[in-house]
Scaffold this active site. Structure first.
Site, PDB file in Angstrom:
ATOM      1  N   HIS A 103     -23.854  -4.078   7.856  1.00  0.00           N
ATOM      2  CA  HIS A 103     -24.165  -3.746   8.942  1.00  0.00           C
ATOM      3  C   HIS A 103     -23.419  -2.289   9.449  1.00  0.00           C
ATOM      4  CE1 HIS A 103     -24.091  -3.509  13.352  1.00  0.00           C
ATOM      5  NE2 HIS A 103     -25.010  -4.744  13.415  1.00  0.00           N
ATOM      6  N   GLU A 170     -32.438  -1.711  10.062  1.00  0.00           N
ATOM      7  CA  GLU A 170     -31.991  -1.299  11.494  1.00  0.00           C
ATOM      8  C   GLU A 170     -31.607   0.040  11.528  1.00  0.00           C
ATOM      9  OE1 GLU A 170     -29.886  -4.978  13.465  1.00  0.00           O
ATOM     10  OE2 GLU A 170     -28.386  -4.440  11.971  1.00  0.00           O
TER      11      GLU A 170
END
Ligand code: PGA
Length: 250
Positions: A103, A170
């Site tokens: 992430h 993302e």
């Protein structure tokens, strides 16, 4: 099969309220996607895991009952003097099914491509699933370096039998900003990713993450090649999360 992942990050969520609101939406809709059409995953901290896993197990609601619980990070180490870290062995022992890795909020904190790969390896050794996140910063996009950047992230991860179980694209500039990527940018990233996966003969669903909400989910999920979404802010509210889920049709 489509996928919807909640990433609660370090936010406090009132689990009783979340459950009630989620189930209210599910019960009020006749054609809420079934568990074999939409896989729901919540990525949470260990304390919430302890409480929510009990609620899930004892729930009579067939949809709530099938939610899978994942961690938000895992250590690249086996065990030892690594204060604050949690090993994949421990995650497995308590019943967690897998973890997010890569992430951008963790990459910003020092997770290099090498560390992300090592985390993927540890999960694999313990037969846990990974949700592998990649995505470019705004500067990379503006300098037209997106393709080589994404390919480098993919190449450094997909080796020695490690590959994504779920892959979330993302773009960093869309995370937590309320500014989702436009369909054209998502489409071009998805085709870079799918071409790479096809060449390597890796099958894995590709998800989008970055300011997904109940108002943009239908547009995002209709982009060819997108198999689901990873949702931060809008997943903190059980009602919003269930509304987003209800709009994902397989
Ligand atoms: P956001 O977070 O939905 O709040 O942008 C997404 C993520 O962190 O993966």
């Amino acid at each position: 099969m489509k996928y919807l992942i909640a990433n609660w990050k370090m936010n406090s969520v009132d689990l009783d309220v979340w459950e009630r609101e989620f189930i209210n939406v599910v019960s009020s809709q006749n054609n809420f996607p079934k568990s074999d059409e939409l896989k729901l995953i919540v990525c949470l901290n260990l304390y919430d895991y302890y409480v929510l896993s009990k609620k899930i197990k004892s729930s009579k609601n067939a949809i709530f009952n099938k939610i899978s619980l994942f961690a938000q990070d895992v250590s690249q180490h086996e065990e030892g003097a690594f204060t604050g870290q949690i090993s994949s062995k421990f995650l497995k022992k308590v019943g967690i099914k897998g973890s997010i890795i890569g992430h951008s909020e963790l990459r910003e904190n020092g997770d290099s491509e090498k560390i992300v790969f090592e985390k993927g390896l540890k999960l694999k050794e313990d037969e846990l699933s990974n949700i592998f996140c990649i995505g470019e910063a705004l500067e990379i996009l503006e300098n037209k370096n997106k393709k080589s950047f994404l390919l480098n992230q993919l190449k450094t991860f997909c080796k020695n039998n490690v590959s994504p179980d779920l892959l979330a694209y993302e773009p960093i500039w869309a995370i937590g900003t309320g500014k989702e990527a436009d369909s054209e940018n998502i489409s071009s990233s998805v085709s870079i990713i799918l071409d790479f996966l096809e060449e390597k003969k890796i099958y894995c669903p590709v998800l989008y993450g970055g300011s997904v909400s109940k108002s943009n989910i239908e547009e995002i999920i209709s982009i060819p090649g997108i198999d689901g979404c990873l949702v931060g802010n809008s997943s903190l509210d059980g009602e919003q999360f269930a509304i987003i889920a209800s709009k994902i049709k397989s």
